[in-house]
Design an enzyme around this catalytic site. Structure first.
Site, PDB file in Angstrom:
ATOM      1  N   ILE A   8     -27.976 -57.328 -22.550  1.00  0.00           N
ATOM      2  CA  ILE A   8     -27.993 -55.891 -22.291  1.00  0.00           C
ATOM      3  C   ILE A   8     -27.794 -55.068 -23.551  1.00  0.00           C
ATOM      4  O   ILE A   8     -27.733 -53.833 -23.496  1.00  0.00           O
ATOM      5  CB  ILE A   8     -26.913 -55.506 -21.259  1.00  0.00           C
ATOM      6  CG1 ILE A   8     -25.520 -55.931 -21.739  1.00  0.00           C
ATOM      7  CG2 ILE A   8     -27.226 -56.090 -19.895  1.00  0.00           C
ATOM      8  CD1 ILE A   8     -24.396 -55.479 -20.825  1.00  0.00           C
ATOM      9  N   GLY A   9     -27.696 -55.721 -24.704  1.00  0.00           N
ATOM     10  CA  GLY A   9     -27.548 -54.973 -25.946  1.00  0.00           C
ATOM     11  C   GLY A   9     -27.010 -55.837 -27.051  1.00  0.00           C
ATOM     12  O   GLY A   9     -26.798 -57.048 -26.897  1.00  0.00           O
ATOM     13  N   GLY A  44     -23.012 -59.560 -32.689  1.00  0.00           N
ATOM     14  CA  GLY A  44     -23.456 -60.496 -31.665  1.00  0.00           C
ATOM     15  C   GLY A  44     -24.191 -59.787 -30.550  1.00  0.00           C
ATOM     16  O   GLY A  44     -24.283 -58.566 -30.518  1.00  0.00           O
ATOM     17  N   ASP A  89     -14.893 -48.230 -36.798  1.00  0.00           N
ATOM     18  CA  ASP A  89     -16.300 -48.149 -36.401  1.00  0.00           C
ATOM     19  C   ASP A  89     -16.448 -47.294 -35.147  1.00  0.00           C
ATOM     20  O   ASP A  89     -17.098 -47.700 -34.179  1.00  0.00           O
ATOM     21  CB  ASP A  89     -16.879 -49.552 -36.182  1.00  0.00           C
ATOM     22  CG  ASP A  89     -18.412 -49.552 -36.172  1.00  0.00           C
ATOM     23  OD1 ASP A  89     -19.005 -48.505 -36.531  1.00  0.00           O
ATOM     24  OD2 ASP A  89     -18.999 -50.578 -35.817  1.00  0.00           O
TER      25      ASP A  89
END
Length: 599
Positions: free
Chosen positions: A330-331, A336, A452
């Protein structure tokens, strides 16, 4: 945009029945001349900058129907004579700095329908006297310092439709008498210190209604997100069960019928652990799920694994994703791929997996272990929850809670999904990020810098609440060292000072938050605004020109106030000099109270 103090000449308007001055910049205290307005029925002064206390002369204006003073800077206690307002139907005093106990004289408000005391500093208990208010339909005392138990007499408020006691320090069990409130549609008791069993009558009563009990670690019951109460049966003194955190359990006598059941459960539990090690223990694998928390939970609950359906095992993961088939991806995260998996028990989880080639790189492996170390210690409603992990020489993955709506970046990038986020929801998303960062920066020891903060790392759950994720680059602050580091973060969100210094501070997260906050209001990355800040003053930026055009402009006073407030905070967070940026604690207090200047 009216500003300054209220003019004393208002007191000459002897026939005035309604005074509406909401959502302005009025400051100073409420002048005593207001006490001359004996015919006043509505006093609307919310969303201003009023200071001082609630004057006692208001209690003499017995024709008052509405008193709306929320979102100001009012301080001090409630007037002891407030019960004199027999005709009052709405009392809104939320988001001020009022303090002291909630006065029992509120019981004199015999016509009251709505009481909002949220977001103040009220302490002590909720006086049982106010539970005689038969006309009360909404009671909000959330975000205060209320202690003691929930009185069973609360069940007498038979007209109540909304009850919010969340974010206090309330103790004890949930009284079953709440089920008597047949008109109640919203019950919020989240983030208190409640314990014991969630009454089945409450669960049945609120089956299709709004019930929020999150953040009460010692509650149990048949409700998603809470452990079963089965394990709360005290062990037999003959079994000598040792609590790894709290020491040896107190001996209790239990019936002979319960003893064999408890023994059977323990045997089942040991078989479960053995089965998991059989699945995860071969080929130098080290797999840890929530079962690993058995000896580390604060309440010493030896069966705490059941809080998270802890029987997650390696083979279950492999089968659920068909060996990490691309169909389940899904992304991608910072280091990873992310997969969605439904386990045999029906639980949906998210997996962040490093491929074998990535797992061999020491930098990525270090990020993996750093995320495990960081998230294991964190417990906050706006921070993604780590259920477990698996570390193998050729396969590493993290097991997270599944956050339904995906990333903020993806939602804002999709025109159809973006319009679902109205101004109120966008402001709440920004508040959620603030709460998470405030927790990381000020409530963790040592503080944690995320490094982040970007829209791609802000997830949205089913309630459109912000969940901060991706802690692979997070850093524990050590004020005894230089905190030097390599560059980390997402391009376009990194604080400018990192271009010439590698020293990280919480102010790096503050800058990144400012970018995300503007992005949330604008619906796109604010790169043009960021570049203009270096050549134009902030006053030259017209907010209406940069807001997301896919939504109609904010119209209501509260939306306008909130959007302007958030934009001001975002610009302050984007200051080129990190010393001039507000701290997360300043921003959080300013957002919640709307009164404390930041800087």
């Amino acid at each position: 945009m009216l500003s300054g103090p209220l003019p004393r000449a208002l007191g000459n308007l002897s026939k005035l029945t309604e005074l509406h001055l909401e959502s302005n910049w009025i400051n100073a205290s409420i002048p005593p001349e207001i006490g001359n307005l004996k015919n006043l029925e509505i006093l609307g002064l919310e969303n201003n900058h009023l200071t001082g206390g609630i004057p006692s002369f208001i209690c003499d204006l017995t024709n008052l129907i509405h008193v709306h003073l929320s979102f100001n800077r009012l301080s001090g206690p409630l007037p002891s004579r407030i019960g004199n307002l027999k005709n009052l139907t709405s009392l809104q005093l939320g988001s001020n700095n009022l303090m002291g106990p909630i006065v029992p004289s509120l019981c004199g408000l015999e016509s009251i329908e709505d009481i909002d005391l949220s977001g103040n500093n009220f302490n002590g208990s909720i006086p049982i006297e106010i539970f005689s208010l038969s006309t009360l339909t909404s009671l909000d005392v959330s975000s205060n310092s209320i202690t003691d138990k929930i009185p069973s007499q609360l069940g007498n408020l038979t007209s109540l439709t909304t009850l919010n006691l969340a974010h206090n320090s309330i103790v004890g069990e949930i009284p079953s008498e709440l089920a008597n409130l047949t008109r109640l549609t919203t019950l919020k008791l989240a983030y208190n210190n409640l314990n014991g069993t969630i009454p089945s009558s409450i669960l049945l009563r609120f089956k299709n209604k709004s019930l929020d009990l999150d953040g009460n670690r010692d509650l149990c019951g048949n409700l998603s997100g809470f452990p079963s109460c089965f394990h709360s049966i005290p062990p037999s003194s003959d079994q000598g069960v040792v609590n790894k955190v709290g020491g040896r359990s107190n001996s209790h006598k239990i019936s002979s019928i319960i003893v064999p059941i408890s023994v059977s459960f323990v045997l089942f539990f040991l078989v479960l652990i053995s089965a998991m090690f059989y699945k995860c223990g071969n080929k130098n694998e080290k797999c840890q799920t929530s079962l690993g928390e058995i000896t580390t939970t604060k309440n010493g609950d030896i069966f705490s694994a059941w809080n998270y359906d802890g029987n997650i095992a390696y083979i279950d993961i492999i089968q659920a994703t068909e060996y990490f088939d691309i169909r389940y991806c899904i992304g991608t995260g910072g280091y990873g791929s992310v997969y969605r998996a439904q386990l045999p028990n029906g639980k949906v989880i998210a997996l962040k997996k490093l491929h074998s080639s990535e797992a061999e790189e020491m930098v990525l492996k270090k990020s993996f272990l750093n995320e495990v170390k960081t998230l294991t210690e964190l417990r906050h409603r706006n921070i993604v929850r780590l259920h477990g992990y698996c570390l193998h020489k050729t396969c590493m993955f993290l097991i997270y809670e599944y956050v339904e709506r995906g990333s903020l970046f993806c939602v804002l990038s999709n025109d159809m999904r973006a319009v679902e986020l109205d101004w109120r929801e966008r402001v709440n998303i920004i508040k959620g990020i603030v709460h998470a960062l405030c927790y990381l920066h000020h409530d963790c020891t040592p503080p944690i810098v995320h490094r982040d903060i970007a829209s791609n790392n802000i997830l949205l759950n089913s309630k459109l609440e912000a969940i901060v994720a991706d802690f692979g680059t997070a850093r524990f602050m050590d004020y005894g060292s230089s905190n030097q580091t390599i560059m980390a973060g997402t391009y376009g969100y990194i604080a400018p000072e990192l271009a010439y210094t590698m020293a990280i501070t919480e102010k790096c997260d503050v800058y990144s938050f400012g970018v995300v906050a503007l992005e949330t209001l604008m619906g796109r990355h604010p790169k043009q605004v960021l570049s203009s800040l270096s050549s134009f003053s902030t006053q030259s930026l017209l907010l209406i020109d940069v807001l997301d055009k896919r939504l109609p402009p904010p119209r209501s006073p509260s939306d306008v106030h909130n959007v302007v407030l958030v934009s001001e905070i975002a610009l302050a967070c984007l200051h080129a000099n990190p010393k001039h940026r507000p701290t997360r604690e300043n921003v959080s207090k300013y957002l919640v109270d709307r009164r404390t200047p930041f800087g």
